[in-house]
Design a protein around this motif. Sequence first.
Motif, mmCIF file in Angstrom:
data_model
loop_
_atom_site.group_PDB
_atom_site.id
_atom_site.type_symbol
_atom_site.label_atom_id
_atom_site.label_comp_id
_atom_site.label_asym_id
_atom_site.label_seq_id
_atom_site.Cartn_x
_atom_site.Cartn_y
_atom_site.Cartn_z
ATOM 1 N N THR A 31 41.146 24.231 47.097
ATOM 2 C CA THR A 31 41.075 25.646 46.697
ATOM 3 C C THR A 31 42.289 25.976 45.850
ATOM 4 N N VAL A 32 42.058 26.143 44.582
ATOM 5 C CA VAL A 32 43.155 26.406 43.653
ATOM 6 C C VAL A 32 42.774 27.606 42.793
ATOM 7 N N ALA A 49 44.617 37.176 33.305
ATOM 8 C CA ALA A 49 43.373 36.437 33.523
ATOM 9 C C ALA A 49 43.539 35.570 34.756
ATOM 10 N N VAL A 50 42.420 35.270 35.397
ATOM 11 C CA VAL A 50 42.447 34.489 36.629
ATOM 12 C C VAL A 50 41.241 33.566 36.672
ATOM 13 N N ASP A 55 35.871 28.584 40.506
ATOM 14 C CA ASP A 55 35.799 28.548 39.048
ATOM 15 C C ASP A 55 35.296 29.844 38.420
ATOM 16 N N SER A 56 35.134 30.889 39.225
ATOM 17 C CA SER A 56 34.827 32.194 38.630
ATOM 18 C C SER A 56 36.057 32.656 37.865
ATOM 19 N N THR A 57 35.852 33.480 36.859
ATOM 20 C CA THR A 57 36.974 33.941 36.048
ATOM 21 C C THR A 57 36.911 35.446 35.841
ATOM 22 N N MET A 102 38.898 32.547 46.370
ATOM 23 C CA MET A 102 37.771 31.775 45.845
ATOM 24 C C MET A 102 37.130 32.527 44.691
ATOM 25 N N ASN A 103 36.243 33.459 45.005
ATOM 26 C CA ASN A 103 35.566 34.216 43.960
ATOM 27 C C ASN A 103 36.457 35.343 43.464
#
Length: 126
Positions: A31-32, A49-50, A55-57, A102-103
């Motif tokens: 989890t990164v 930005a994140v 992998d959601s952005t 995560m999300n």
Amino acid sequence: QGQLVESGGGSVQTGGSMRLSCTVSNYRYSTVCITWFRQAPGKEREGVAVIGGDDSTFTRASVKGRFSVSRDNDRYTAHLDMNNLQPEDTDMYFCAFSSRVMNVINIPPVILFAAWGEGTQVTVSS
């Protein structure tokens, strides 16, 4: 805990492009979440930005369409690609890491970030 090393940054003319990279080391879990912040002297730090653990952005509205965030397949290096840079993008840019996000649908709260990079200066000249 994780440690962060940033690369990229420097000077560019208005309308130019630049890539910032951030690598997490000394961290073994999957989890990164990596977030890019920026801060000018005397101003508040703002999230740019994140990329979440899934992998959601999310990209803040003021740079959407010009900035994008991505990561390498190894998951421990993230990139902030900045296009059509403007003088108001001149700031110190920091990356921050969280193992708890995560999300993402927004910039996560600062309290969730366990480690920060030292920052890299981006200067856009007119």
